[in-house]
Design an enzyme around this catalytic site. Sequence first.
Site, PDB file in Angstrom:
ATOM      1  CB  CYS A 156      -2.903   5.626   5.720  1.00  0.00           C
ATOM      2  SG  CYS A 156      -4.579   5.091   6.081  1.00  0.00           S
ATOM      3  CB  CYS A 176     -12.364  -6.669  20.208  1.00  0.00           C
ATOM      4  SG  CYS A 176     -13.311  -5.610  21.300  1.00  0.00           S
ATOM      5  CD  GLU A 221     -26.106  -4.122  21.554  1.00  0.00           C
ATOM      6  OE1 GLU A 221     -25.212  -4.997  21.557  1.00  0.00           O
ATOM      7  OE2 GLU A 221     -25.855  -2.909  21.537  1.00  0.00           O
ATOM      8  CB  CYS A 261      -3.043  -0.908   7.645  1.00  0.00           C
ATOM      9  SG  CYS A 261      -4.518  -1.257   6.675  1.00  0.00           S
ATOM     10  CB  CYS A 277      -0.900  -0.007   1.233  1.00  0.00           C
ATOM     11  SG  CYS A 277      -1.782   1.556   1.406  1.00  0.00           S
TER      12      CYS A 277
HETATM   13  N1  SAH Z   1     -21.850 -10.307  19.699  1.00  0.00           N
HETATM   14  C1  SAH Z   1     -22.162  -9.336  18.700  1.00  0.00           C
HETATM   15  C2  SAH Z   1     -21.783  -7.907  19.069  1.00  0.00           C
HETATM   16  C3  SAH Z   1     -20.425  -7.719  19.672  1.00  0.00           C
HETATM   17  S1  SAH Z   1     -19.834  -6.067  19.738  1.00  0.00           S
HETATM   18  C4  SAH Z   1     -21.541  -9.717  17.363  1.00  0.00           C
HETATM   19  O1  SAH Z   1     -20.576 -10.462  17.348  1.00  0.00           O
HETATM   20  O2  SAH Z   1     -22.036  -9.268  16.323  1.00  0.00           O
HETATM   21  C5  SAH Z   1     -20.230  -5.532  21.330  1.00  0.00           C
HETATM   22  C6  SAH Z   1     -21.661  -5.100  21.475  1.00  0.00           C
HETATM   23  O3  SAH Z   1     -21.849  -4.684  22.829  1.00  0.00           O
HETATM   24  C7  SAH Z   1     -22.080  -3.924  20.607  1.00  0.00           C
HETATM   25  O4  SAH Z   1     -23.239  -4.275  19.919  1.00  0.00           O
HETATM   26  C8  SAH Z   1     -22.342  -2.801  21.620  1.00  0.00           C
HETATM   27  O5  SAH Z   1     -23.405  -1.952  21.206  1.00  0.00           O
HETATM   28  C9  SAH Z   1     -22.732  -3.575  22.848  1.00  0.00           C
HETATM   29  N2  SAH Z   1     -22.522  -2.908  24.133  1.00  0.00           N
HETATM   30  C10 SAH Z   1     -21.609  -1.981  24.474  1.00  0.00           C
HETATM   31  N3  SAH Z   1     -21.712  -1.669  25.765  1.00  0.00           N
HETATM   32  C11 SAH Z   1     -22.717  -2.409  26.280  1.00  0.00           C
HETATM   33  C12 SAH Z   1     -23.296  -2.530  27.581  1.00  0.00           C
HETATM   34  N4  SAH Z   1     -22.838  -1.826  28.606  1.00  0.00           N
HETATM   35  N5  SAH Z   1     -24.309  -3.404  27.728  1.00  0.00           N
HETATM   36  C13 SAH Z   1     -24.771  -4.143  26.693  1.00  0.00           C
HETATM   37  N6  SAH Z   1     -24.267  -4.067  25.463  1.00  0.00           N
HETATM   38  C14 SAH Z   1     -23.242  -3.202  25.240  1.00  0.00           C
END
Ligand code: SAH
Length: 450
Positions: free
Chosen positions: A78, A406, A331, A81, A72
């Site tokens: 940038c 993550c 969520e 990455c 790249c």
């Molecule tokens: N398991 C899902 C989302 C994971 S990302 C997947 O793999 O697609 C993490 C998620 O946690 C996001 O959707 C975010 O909006 C949510 N989140 C963040 N803080 C939170 C909280 N305090 N309580 C509940 N959900 C939360």
Amino acid sequence: MLIKNQIYEALITDYTAEGQGVAKVEGCAVFIPNAIAGERVRVRIEKAQKTWAAGKIVEILEKSPHRVNRECPISASCGGCDFWHMDYDEETRLKADRVRQCLNRLGGENLESLPILAAPTCYGYRNKAQYPVAVKKNRAYAGFFRAGTHDVVENNRCLILPEDTDRVKDTVMDYVNQFRVTVYDEVNHKGLLRHIYVRRGAVSGQILVCLAVNGNRIPKPEALIERLKAIPGFTTLVLSVNTKKGNAVLGDEFITLYGPGFIEDTLCGLNFRLSPRSFYQVNHHQAQRLYEAAISQAQITKSDTVLDLYCGVGTITLAMASAAGKVIGVEVIPQAVEDARDNAKRNGIENAEFFCGDAGQAALELEKQGIQADVVVVDPPRKGLNADTIEALHRFSPRRIVYVSCDPATLARDVALLKERGYVLQNALAADLFPRCAHVESIVCLTKPY
Ligand code: SAH
């Protein structure tokens, strides 16, 4: 203490969480971008503190066999990455090692190695892009922030994005320049267009274009829609009203200008509706492998109730539903919960229930109501689990906890807290969902011996 502007010789031994090389010089840790473990370099110190310093390579004395030419052309400036200067073997090795080191240092484990699900490709995998926009010499352009700044580096072709995504960006920018749409200036809080957000369904090919604007309308929307229609898969155009100062890309209000306001995609054999505000993993192939690993580690039986905390649009929840007696997702983002409920319906899943709220608080509430959870899945954002969630896990005392993460540092911290509450780590796996970028995903399973 090392001396600023002085040049030292250094052996790179490790990497930081951000992917910079680490060397020890005169007892001081030196952080050096674009360096590879095993390399001997001459480094100029740019910042010197008591216990650490930051520097730049001035010469590579011994080059790593993993060093490659950057494919790249703008990757050195940038901030998108981190790893175009090394081969993919070294990248996956360092990512697996980072998860392993975190679990050992912060999680009290003693792992000698840790497997990683390496990605089959580093190109075109990313199904979401957020381009900040800027102006130079009276011409508006889009790109990515230079690392650690808000300077926008123009990017004509981003190698980790599908070509269609860049085509959307170019189409929007042509329209912006033709109709003199103003570009947001964060210093004066003036100007309209802040970010171009594009999400593409990897299987469906459907494209959502969302413009984050400091206002609630754009000039001549029909001219933009006409042009976007020439891009195969273009499905919907949405404005995200973001009139707040600060770094958040999207605001809370969405105005659909064309199409349904969401796209659909297929994941783990299920159909998902995805609103702009809802989280959805950007690397479809690798996300699917990650979820398959989660399902296999959960070892669910037909009589189990599975609780999926931080469930987003219900991807993991619904992928586990057919194996379980009942699945419950929690969520915090209301649009994501609406998507999740709709996703259960679209797939004819009747044993799933979703709650909107903070994971920890909702879980404590469910526990009070007498709900039993046999298996709990957690997939929190980078900050990891909060005290309420740890407490709720303790009270539920599920047979298995599957933790998708993550950020390996907060994962390892939480593993230690769960171990204090009687859990043991069964297995740990890293997964590369972000080739060429320093982020690493991981998944562990904890069980409670009786
Ligand atoms: N398991 C899902 C989302 C994971 S990302 C997947 O793999 O697609 C993490 C998620 O946690 C996001 O959707 C975010 O909006 C949510 N989140 C963040 N803080 C939170 C909280 N305090 N309580 C509940 N959900 C939360």
